[in-house]
Design a protein around this motif. Structure first.
Motif, PDB file in Angstrom:
ATOM      1  N   PRO A  45       0.829  -1.218   0.000  1.00 51.45           N
ATOM      2  CA  PRO A  45       0.000   0.000   0.000  1.00 51.45           C
ATOM      3  C   PRO A  45       0.857   1.259   0.000  1.00 51.45           C
ATOM      4  O   PRO A  45       1.963   1.264   0.543  1.00 51.45           O
ATOM      5  CB  PRO A  45      -0.810  -0.116   1.302  1.00 51.45           C
ATOM      6  CG  PRO A  45      -0.013  -1.026   2.167  1.00 51.45           C
ATOM      7  CD  PRO A  45       0.711  -1.967   1.264  1.00 51.45           C
ATOM      8  N   LEU A  46       0.335   2.295  -0.640  1.00 53.87           N
ATOM      9  CA  LEU A  46       0.955   3.616  -0.588  1.00 53.87           C
ATOM     10  C   LEU A  46       0.245   4.418   0.489  1.00 53.87           C
ATOM     11  O   LEU A  46      -0.980   4.533   0.473  1.00 53.87           O
ATOM     12  CB  LEU A  46       0.836   4.319  -1.946  1.00 53.87           C
ATOM     13  CG  LEU A  46       1.609   3.687  -3.102  1.00 53.87           C
ATOM     14  CD1 LEU A  46       1.245   4.365  -4.412  1.00 53.87           C
ATOM     15  CD2 LEU A  46       3.103   3.782  -2.859  1.00 53.87           C
ATOM     16  N   THR A  47       1.006   4.961   1.414  1.00 54.56           N
ATOM     17  CA  THR A  47       0.426   5.620   2.576  1.00 54.56           C
ATOM     18  C   THR A  47       0.929   7.059   2.671  1.00 54.56           C
ATOM     19  O   THR A  47       2.122   7.323   2.505  1.00 54.56           O
ATOM     20  CB  THR A  47       0.787   4.867   3.869  1.00 54.56           C
ATOM     21  OG1 THR A  47       0.342   3.524   3.758  1.00 54.56           O
ATOM     22  CG2 THR A  47       0.121   5.504   5.080  1.00 54.56           C
ATOM     23  N   ALA A  48       0.025   7.984   2.911  1.00 47.41           N
ATOM     24  CA  ALA A  48       0.377   9.380   3.168  1.00 47.41           C
ATOM     25  C   ALA A  48      -0.464   9.854   4.344  1.00 47.41           C
ATOM     26  O   ALA A  48      -1.652   9.543   4.435  1.00 47.41           O
ATOM     27  CB  ALA A  48       0.126  10.250   1.944  1.00 47.41           C
ATOM     28  N   HIS A  49       0.172  10.621   5.239  1.00 45.14           N
ATOM     29  CA  HIS A  49      -0.515  11.113   6.439  1.00 45.14           C
ATOM     30  C   HIS A  49      -1.144   9.954   7.213  1.00 45.14           C
ATOM     31  O   HIS A  49      -2.265  10.060   7.722  1.00 45.14           O
ATOM     32  CB  HIS A  49      -1.582  12.153   6.076  1.00 45.14           C
ATOM     33  CG  HIS A  49      -1.060  13.252   5.212  1.00 45.14           C
ATOM     34  ND1 HIS A  49      -0.034  14.089   5.591  1.00 45.14           N
ATOM     35  CD2 HIS A  49      -1.403  13.638   3.956  1.00 45.14           C
ATOM     36  CE1 HIS A  49       0.213  14.956   4.620  1.00 45.14           C
ATOM     37  NE2 HIS A  49      -0.601  14.701   3.622  1.00 45.14           N
ATOM     38  N   LYS A  50      -0.420   8.842   7.263  1.00 47.37           N
ATOM     39  CA  LYS A  50      -0.815   7.648   8.022  1.00 47.37           C
ATOM     40  C   LYS A  50      -2.071   6.975   7.494  1.00 47.37           C
ATOM     41  O   LYS A  50      -2.672   6.149   8.157  1.00 47.37           O
ATOM     42  CB  LYS A  50      -0.988   7.987   9.515  1.00 47.37           C
ATOM     43  CG  LYS A  50       0.288   8.501  10.176  1.00 47.37           C
ATOM     44  CD  LYS A  50       0.066   8.770  11.657  1.00 47.37           C
ATOM     45  CE  LYS A  50       1.355   9.259  12.306  1.00 47.37           C
ATOM     46  NZ  LYS A  50       1.178   9.538  13.754  1.00 47.37           N
ATOM     47  N   ASP A  86       2.402  12.642  -3.016  1.00 45.19           N
ATOM     48  CA  ASP A  86       1.683  13.626  -2.219  1.00 45.19           C
ATOM     49  C   ASP A  86       2.072  15.048  -2.638  1.00 45.19           C
ATOM     50  O   ASP A  86       1.224  15.930  -2.778  1.00 45.19           O
ATOM     51  CB  ASP A  86       1.999  13.401  -0.735  1.00 45.19           C
ATOM     52  CG  ASP A  86       0.843  13.783   0.159  1.00 45.19           C
ATOM     53  OD1 ASP A  86      -0.317  13.654  -0.277  1.00 45.19           O
ATOM     54  OD2 ASP A  86       1.092  14.220   1.296  1.00 45.19           O
ATOM     55  N   LYS A  87       3.362  15.248  -2.858  1.00 44.87           N
ATOM     56  CA  LYS A  87       3.840  16.563  -3.302  1.00 44.87           C
ATOM     57  C   LYS A  87       3.292  16.895  -4.690  1.00 44.87           C
ATOM     58  O   LYS A  87       2.885  18.030  -4.958  1.00 44.87           O
ATOM     59  CB  LYS A  87       5.369  16.593  -3.317  1.00 44.87           C
ATOM     60  CG  LYS A  87       6.008  16.650  -1.938  1.00 44.87           C
ATOM     61  CD  LYS A  87       7.525  16.727  -2.043  1.00 44.87           C
ATOM     62  CE  LYS A  87       8.169  16.834  -0.661  1.00 44.87           C
ATOM     63  NZ  LYS A  87       9.648  16.854  -0.733  1.00 44.87           N
ATOM     64  N   ALA A  88       3.278  15.881  -5.563  1.00 49.46           N
ATOM     65  CA  ALA A  88       2.760  16.103  -6.912  1.00 49.46           C
ATOM     66  C   ALA A  88       1.286  16.481  -6.881  1.00 49.46           C
ATOM     67  O   ALA A  88       0.843  17.379  -7.601  1.00 49.46           O
ATOM     68  CB  ALA A  88       2.975  14.852  -7.763  1.00 49.46           C
ATOM     69  N   LEU A  89       0.512  15.786  -6.025  1.00 49.99           N
ATOM     70  CA  LEU A  89      -0.913  16.104  -5.902  1.00 49.99           C
ATOM     71  C   LEU A  89      -1.114  17.516  -5.349  1.00 49.99           C
ATOM     72  O   LEU A  89      -2.019  18.240  -5.775  1.00 49.99           O
ATOM     73  CB  LEU A  89      -1.598  15.077  -4.996  1.00 49.99           C
ATOM     74  CG  LEU A  89      -1.724  13.659  -5.567  1.00 49.99           C
ATOM     75  CD1 LEU A  89      -2.223  12.703  -4.486  1.00 49.99           C
ATOM     76  CD2 LEU A  89      -2.668  13.640  -6.760  1.00 49.99           C
ATOM     77  N   LEU A  90      -0.264  17.910  -4.394  1.00 49.06           N
ATOM     78  CA  LEU A  90      -0.355  19.252  -3.825  1.00 49.06           C
ATOM     79  C   LEU A  90      -0.052  20.305  -4.878  1.00 49.06           C
ATOM     80  O   LEU A  90      -0.750  21.321  -4.979  1.00 49.06           O
ATOM     81  CB  LEU A  90       0.612  19.379  -2.644  1.00 49.06           C
ATOM     82  CG  LEU A  90       0.654  20.746  -1.949  1.00 49.06           C
ATOM     83  CD1 LEU A  90      -0.706  21.100  -1.373  1.00 49.06           C
ATOM     84  CD2 LEU A  90       1.719  20.762  -0.848  1.00 49.06           C
ATOM     85  N   ILE A  91       0.977  20.038  -5.690  1.00 50.41           N
ATOM     86  CA  ILE A  91       1.329  20.974  -6.755  1.00 50.41           C
ATOM     87  C   ILE A  91       0.191  21.072  -7.765  1.00 50.41           C
ATOM     88  O   ILE A  91      -0.164  22.164  -8.221  1.00 50.41           O
ATOM     89  CB  ILE A  91       2.643  20.542  -7.438  1.00 50.41           C
ATOM     90  CG1 ILE A  91       3.821  20.759  -6.472  1.00 50.41           C
ATOM     91  CG2 ILE A  91       2.881  21.325  -8.730  1.00 50.41           C
ATOM     92  CD1 ILE A  91       5.126  20.158  -6.950  1.00 50.41           C
ATOM     93  N   ASP A  92      -0.418  19.914  -8.114  1.00 54.07           N
ATOM     94  CA  ASP A  92      -1.566  19.932  -9.029  1.00 54.07           C
ATOM     95  C   ASP A  92      -2.701  20.782  -8.475  1.00 54.07           C
ATOM     96  O   ASP A  92      -3.336  21.552  -9.198  1.00 54.07           O
ATOM     97  CB  ASP A  92      -2.071  18.510  -9.274  1.00 54.07           C
ATOM     98  CG  ASP A  92      -1.187  17.733 -10.236  1.00 54.07           C
ATOM     99  OD1 ASP A  92      -0.339  18.365 -10.886  1.00 54.07           O
ATOM    100  OD2 ASP A  92      -1.346  16.504 -10.319  1.00 54.07           O
TER     101      ASP A  92
END
Length: 230
Positions: A45-50, A86-92
C-alpha cells in the motif's frame, strides 16, 4: 469489491508466489494481470498522512519471483514514493487553484467592461463550468425590462426548459419585489459532459446575486450525484 479496496482496508503488503486463474478472476482490477499472464506478484500500500490511498504492484510471468526480501524492499521504498506523489498532488491542486484565480480575474475584467446584460449572461455561462463542479450551471439576472436567464447543460440534455423555469422561480421566491417579473430572454449553451437520459438533480446549490438593491440575480449548480458543494 476490488483488490485495491482490500489492500487499503488491510494497510499492509503481501506476496503471492503462484497466482491461479481463479485468483486473478476474483477482482475486476486484476484484468491487466490476467491479460499479461502474470503468475506472481508483490503488493504494497501507498500511505500518506498515516492513511493508505493506493498501492504499488510488481508482477512477473514466472511463479515464485517475489518473496520476503522484495516485500521488505518495497516497504522501504513506498514511503518515499508516497511522499513524492503527495507533493505532486499538492502541486496539481495549487496549479488548479491558480488557474481558477486567473479565470475569476478574467471574468471580473470582462464583466466590469460591459453593462449589456446579454453579454454578461453569455460571458458568465461560458466561465461557470470551468470554475465550478456540476452537470448544469444556470444564471438569472434582473433587468429593467424583465429577467435574463441562461443555462449551461450537457450535450443532448432533455430538461433544459424545465430547469430554466425552476431557476427563474427560485429567483422570484428570493425577492418578493420581483414577483411580477417575466422572463424576457433565455440562453442555452450545450457544452457540458453528456449525462444519462434518466438524469435528475440530486445535489443543487442556488446563490443569490446581492446588490444594494437586494437580490438582483441568481447563480445555480446541479449535479446528478451527491456532491459536497460548500
Amino acid at each position: 469489491g476490488t483488490e485495491l479496496a482490500q489492500i487499503i482496508r488491510q494497510g499492509k503488503g503481501y506476496v503471492v508466489t503462484n497466482i491461479s486463474e481463479d485468483a486473478l478472476a476474483l477482482y475486476p482490477d486484476n484484468d491487466i494481470l490476467q491479460t499479461d499472464d502474470i503468475r506472481s506478484k508483490v503488493v504494497m500500500p501507498l500511505t500518506a498522512h498515516k492513511a493508505p490511498y493506493g498501492s504499488l504492484t510488481l508482477g512477473s510471468r514466472q511463479p515464485g519471483t517475489y518473496g520476503p526480501a522484495e516485500l521488505r524492499l518495497l516497504k522501504q521504498l513506498t514511503p518515499q514514493l508516497a511522499i513524492a506523489l503527495d507533493k505532486a498532488l499538492l502541486i496539481d491542486a495549487m496549479e488548479q487553484r491558480t488557474t481558477e484565480l486567473q479565470l475569476l480575474n478574467r471574468l471580473g475584467e470582462m464583466l466590469v467592461s460591459t453593462t449589456n446584460i446579454n453579454v454578461i449572461v453569455d460571458t458568465t455561462l461560458n466561465m461557470l463550468p470551468r470554475l465550478l463542479p456540476g452537470d448544469v450551471h444556470g444564471l438569472v439576472i434582473a433587468g429593467e425590462e424583465g429577467a435574463y436567464a441562461g443555462i449551461a447543460v450537457p450535450f443532448g440534455f432533455q430538461l433544459t426548459q424545465k430547469i430554466t423555469r425552476e431557476i427563474f422561480e427560485t429567483f422570484l421566491d428570493l425577492n418578493d419585489s420581483q414577483a411580477g417579473m417575466e422572463l424576457v430572454s433565455t440562453k442555452t449553451i450545450a457544452g457540458n459532459m453528456p449525462v444519462a437520459a434518466s438524469w435528475h438533480q440530486i445535489t443543487e446549490l442556488s446563490l443569490p446575486i446581492l446588490t444594494r438593491q437586494g437580490a438582483q440575480g441568481l447563480m445555480y449548480l446541479a449535479s446528478g450525484t451527491e456532491e459536497n458543494f460548500s
